[in-house]
Design an enzyme around this catalytic site. Structure first.
Site, PDB file in Angstrom:
ATOM      1  N   ASP A  44      76.595  51.719  41.433  1.00  0.00           N
ATOM      2  CA  ASP A  44      78.063  51.694  41.453  1.00  0.00           C
ATOM      3  C   ASP A  44      78.632  51.457  42.847  1.00  0.00           C
ATOM      4  O   ASP A  44      79.629  50.744  43.014  1.00  0.00           O
ATOM      5  CB  ASP A  44      78.633  53.019  40.930  1.00  0.00           C
ATOM      6  CG  ASP A  44      78.403  53.230  39.450  1.00  0.00           C
ATOM      7  OD1 ASP A  44      77.906  52.313  38.778  1.00  0.00           O
ATOM      8  OD2 ASP A  44      78.709  54.343  38.959  1.00  0.00           O
ATOM      9  N   HIS A  45      78.015  52.086  43.854  1.00  0.00           N
ATOM     10  CA  HIS A  45      78.619  52.060  45.190  1.00  0.00           C
ATOM     11  C   HIS A  45      78.478  50.704  45.866  1.00  0.00           C
ATOM     12  O   HIS A  45      79.238  50.389  46.788  1.00  0.00           O
ATOM     13  CB  HIS A  45      78.036  53.181  46.034  1.00  0.00           C
ATOM     14  CG  HIS A  45      78.338  54.535  45.451  1.00  0.00           C
ATOM     15  ND1 HIS A  45      79.602  55.091  45.497  1.00  0.00           N
ATOM     16  CD2 HIS A  45      77.573  55.409  44.760  1.00  0.00           C
ATOM     17  CE1 HIS A  45      79.591  56.262  44.873  1.00  0.00           C
ATOM     18  NE2 HIS A  45      78.368  56.469  44.414  1.00  0.00           N
ATOM     19  N   ARG A  64      87.051  50.288  38.538  1.00  0.00           N
ATOM     20  CA  ARG A  64      87.192  50.434  39.986  1.00  0.00           C
ATOM     21  C   ARG A  64      85.964  49.955  40.757  1.00  0.00           C
ATOM     22  O   ARG A  64      86.054  49.659  41.949  1.00  0.00           O
ATOM     23  CB  ARG A  64      87.500  51.883  40.364  1.00  0.00           C
ATOM     24  CG  ARG A  64      86.322  52.822  40.194  1.00  0.00           C
ATOM     25  CD  ARG A  64      86.630  54.222  40.687  1.00  0.00           C
ATOM     26  NE  ARG A  64      87.628  54.867  39.850  1.00  0.00           N
ATOM     27  CZ  ARG A  64      87.904  56.170  39.927  1.00  0.00           C
ATOM     28  NH1 ARG A  64      87.273  56.927  40.802  1.00  0.00           N
ATOM     29  NH2 ARG A  64      88.800  56.708  39.129  1.00  0.00           N
ATOM     30  N   GLU A  90      71.422  65.194  30.768  1.00  0.00           N
ATOM     31  CA  GLU A  90      71.286  65.077  32.218  1.00  0.00           C
ATOM     32  C   GLU A  90      72.017  66.263  32.836  1.00  0.00           C
ATOM     33  O   GLU A  90      73.236  66.397  32.669  1.00  0.00           O
ATOM     34  CB  GLU A  90      71.847  63.761  32.747  1.00  0.00           C
ATOM     35  CG  GLU A  90      71.693  63.632  34.264  1.00  0.00           C
ATOM     36  CD  GLU A  90      71.996  62.238  34.783  1.00  0.00           C
ATOM     37  OE1 GLU A  90      72.386  62.134  35.961  1.00  0.00           O
ATOM     38  OE2 GLU A  90      71.844  61.259  34.024  1.00  0.00           O
ATOM     39  N   HIS A 109      73.298  63.995  40.432  1.00  0.00           N
ATOM     40  CA  HIS A 109      74.584  64.176  41.100  1.00  0.00           C
ATOM     41  C   HIS A 109      74.404  64.957  42.401  1.00  0.00           C
ATOM     42  O   HIS A 109      74.028  66.124  42.386  1.00  0.00           O
ATOM     43  CB  HIS A 109      75.642  64.865  40.237  1.00  0.00           C
ATOM     44  CG  HIS A 109      77.053  64.540  40.681  1.00  0.00           C
ATOM     45  ND1 HIS A 109      77.701  63.392  40.298  1.00  0.00           N
ATOM     46  CD2 HIS A 109      77.902  65.184  41.493  1.00  0.00           C
ATOM     47  CE1 HIS A 109      78.910  63.357  40.840  1.00  0.00           C
ATOM     48  NE2 HIS A 109      79.055  64.431  41.579  1.00  0.00           N
ATOM     49  N   GLY A 110      74.666  64.267  43.501  1.00  0.00           N
ATOM     50  CA  GLY A 110      74.638  64.899  44.816  1.00  0.00           C
ATOM     51  C   GLY A 110      73.258  65.096  45.406  1.00  0.00           C
ATOM     52  O   GLY A 110      73.128  65.744  46.458  1.00  0.00           O
ATOM     53  N   THR A 114      82.462  61.461  39.347  1.00  0.00           N
ATOM     54  CA  THR A 114      82.460  62.317  38.163  1.00  0.00           C
ATOM     55  C   THR A 114      82.434  63.780  38.574  1.00  0.00           C
ATOM     56  O   THR A 114      81.558  64.209  39.322  1.00  0.00           O
ATOM     57  CB  THR A 114      81.237  62.001  37.280  1.00  0.00           C
ATOM     58  OG1 THR A 114      81.258  60.613  36.964  1.00  0.00           O
ATOM     59  CG2 THR A 114      81.281  62.812  36.003  1.00  0.00           C
ATOM     60  N   ARG A 170      86.963  44.587  49.209  1.00  0.00           N
ATOM     61  CA  ARG A 170      87.461  43.367  49.842  1.00  0.00           C
ATOM     62  C   ARG A 170      87.741  42.258  48.829  1.00  0.00           C
ATOM     63  O   ARG A 170      88.421  41.291  49.117  1.00  0.00           O
ATOM     64  CB  ARG A 170      86.450  42.883  50.885  1.00  0.00           C
ATOM     65  CG  ARG A 170      86.923  41.698  51.704  1.00  0.00           C
ATOM     66  CD  ARG A 170      86.116  41.523  52.959  1.00  0.00           C
ATOM     67  NE  ARG A 170      86.604  40.392  53.739  1.00  0.00           N
ATOM     68  CZ  ARG A 170      86.194  40.097  54.958  1.00  0.00           C
ATOM     69  NH1 ARG A 170      85.284  40.859  55.533  1.00  0.00           N
ATOM     70  NH2 ARG A 170      86.673  39.066  55.603  1.00  0.00           N
ATOM     71  N   ARG A 202      83.837  52.075  34.267  1.00  0.00           N
ATOM     72  CA  ARG A 202      85.002  52.945  34.111  1.00  0.00           C
ATOM     73  C   ARG A 202      86.159  52.211  33.432  1.00  0.00           C
ATOM     74  O   ARG A 202      86.251  50.987  33.474  1.00  0.00           O
ATOM     75  CB  ARG A 202      85.460  53.465  35.477  1.00  0.00           C
ATOM     76  CG  ARG A 202      84.604  54.593  36.027  1.00  0.00           C
ATOM     77  CD  ARG A 202      85.143  55.061  37.380  1.00  0.00           C
ATOM     78  NE  ARG A 202      84.446  56.250  37.848  1.00  0.00           N
ATOM     79  CZ  ARG A 202      84.874  57.493  37.663  1.00  0.00           C
ATOM     80  NH1 ARG A 202      86.006  57.706  37.004  1.00  0.00           N
ATOM     81  NH2 ARG A 202      84.195  58.521  38.136  1.00  0.00           N
ATOM     82  N   GLU A 226      76.440  54.185  31.909  1.00  0.00           N
ATOM     83  CA  GLU A 226      77.212  55.422  32.051  1.00  0.00           C
ATOM     84  C   GLU A 226      78.648  55.140  31.622  1.00  0.00           C
ATOM     85  O   GLU A 226      79.237  54.140  32.025  1.00  0.00           O
ATOM     86  CB  GLU A 226      77.155  55.907  33.503  1.00  0.00           C
ATOM     87  CG  GLU A 226      77.565  57.334  33.704  1.00  0.00           C
ATOM     88  CD  GLU A 226      77.227  57.833  35.100  1.00  0.00           C
ATOM     89  OE1 GLU A 226      78.178  58.103  35.858  1.00  0.00           O
ATOM     90  OE2 GLU A 226      76.034  57.951  35.425  1.00  0.00           O
ATOM     91  N   HIS A 279      78.073  52.676  35.910  1.00  0.00           N
ATOM     92  CA  HIS A 279      79.171  53.339  35.214  1.00  0.00           C
ATOM     93  C   HIS A 279      80.340  52.366  35.087  1.00  0.00           C
ATOM     94  O   HIS A 279      80.981  52.007  36.073  1.00  0.00           O
ATOM     95  CB  HIS A 279      79.592  54.579  36.013  1.00  0.00           C
ATOM     96  CG  HIS A 279      80.664  55.398  35.353  1.00  0.00           C
ATOM     97  ND1 HIS A 279      81.098  56.604  35.870  1.00  0.00           N
ATOM     98  CD2 HIS A 279      81.402  55.206  34.224  1.00  0.00           C
ATOM     99  CE1 HIS A 279      82.039  57.113  35.095  1.00  0.00           C
ATOM    100  NE2 HIS A 279      82.241  56.266  34.096  1.00  0.00           N
ATOM    101  N   ASN A 316      71.526  54.355  40.749  1.00  0.00           N
ATOM    102  CA  ASN A 316      72.895  53.999  40.389  1.00  0.00           C
ATOM    103  C   ASN A 316      73.435  52.995  41.412  1.00  0.00           C
ATOM    104  O   ASN A 316      73.409  53.267  42.615  1.00  0.00           O
ATOM    105  CB  ASN A 316      73.759  55.265  40.367  1.00  0.00           C
ATOM    106  CG  ASN A 316      75.151  55.011  39.835  1.00  0.00           C
ATOM    107  OD1 ASN A 316      75.805  54.058  40.232  1.00  0.00           O
ATOM    108  ND2 ASN A 316      75.622  55.867  38.944  1.00  0.00           N
ATOM    109  N   GLY A 355      72.411  57.803  43.295  1.00  0.00           N
ATOM    110  CA  GLY A 355      73.095  56.603  43.738  1.00  0.00           C
ATOM    111  C   GLY A 355      73.672  56.706  45.128  1.00  0.00           C
ATOM    112  O   GLY A 355      73.190  56.088  46.070  1.00  0.00           O
TER     113      GLY A 355
END
Length: 252
Positions: free
Chosen positions: A13-14, A53, A155, A197-198, A105, A22, A49, A74, A47, A11, A219
């Site tokens: 996204d980050h 974001r 998932e 997740h996690g 999420t 920035r 959204r 996603e 993802h 993933n 991710g």
């Protein structure tokens, strides 16, 4: 016993979150996706959204055009996102719950309560040959409803288990049993089973030992590790951990 290989989806996204903090165009999540694939990722998740974001519409279009591995889109189940997904035509969509104020999420999608909204979306994706994955908790009612809705993939949300391990609150063993039984039930119903997740190196190794699970999507942890060791090394270490877990599945 022969066990199918396990795939790793990354993933990005980050990377987009850091860019958007920035403004501007850097760091580029598409570049991160290309590097992840070069390092051994089997697919890329992003993802889009409602509030944009992190991932932007242009990111999704570029990912679809530029990466050589499957794109997992996603998304929340809204008319806007269904339309964008159908226009983008990714390999797969992963339907998730989404709240504007959440940091990430939180929890799995309640497919039992939302079946009326989910059914037409899943039907549209099936007709377009886009694989639908439902991001759900390992609850029998949710898994059974996913099968009834003709979603080919689930998932399993592993965040509750990972949090319990980190907090040492005594709930990890029970949550792990829910994951084990949920994976078995889903497999018996003909669903392809993913998890995410996690997850970190240790938890990914543990869950890779479940033969029913054929894909992990990760991710945040890997992007955090990449700050210290680089993305290629982080992915390589994760693949090694998953391989150790898969070897245990074969021995079982």
């Amino acid at each position: 016993m022969s066990v199918s290989p396990i795939r790793l989806g990354i993933n990005v996204d980050h990377v987009a979150t850091l860019r958007n903090a920035r403004g501007g165009i850097l760091p580029d999540p598409v570049r991160a996706a290309l590097l992840a694939i070069e390092a051994g990722a089997d697919g890329i998740t992003a993802h889009l959204r409602e509030d944009r974001r992190h991932i932007r519409d242009t990111d999704m279009a570029r990912l679809k055009q530029e990466i050589s591995k499957p794109l997992n889109f996603e998304m929340a189940v809204t008319d806007e996102m269904v339309g964008i997904a159908l226009a983008t035509r990714p390999h797969a969509v992963c339907l998730v719950p989404e709240r504007r104020m959440e940091l990430t999420t939180e929890g799995g999608l309640d497919v039992v309560r939302q079946r009326a909204a989910l059914a037409p979306a899943i039907a549209k994706f099936n007709e377009a040959h886009i694989r639908t994955s439902l991001f759900i908790s390992p609850d029998p009612a949710q898994i059974e409803m996913a099968a009834r809705l003709k979603a080919p993939v689930i998932e399993i949300h592993t965040g509750t288990w990972c949090d319990a391990l980190a907090e040492r609150n005594g709930k990890a063993d029970a949550e792990w049993e829910r994951i084990v039984e949920g994976a078995r039930l889903a497999h018996s119903l003909g669903l392809e089973v993913h998890a995410g997740h996690g997850l970190d190196y240790a938890t990914a190794e543990t869950i890779a030992a479940l033969s029913q699970v054929v894909e992990l999507n990760i991710g945040h942890f890997l992007m955090g590790e990449a700050l210290f060791v680089g993305l290629a090394q982080a992915i390589g270490t994760m693949r090694a951990a998953m391989a150790r877990g898969r070897a245990k599945a074969g021995q079982a």
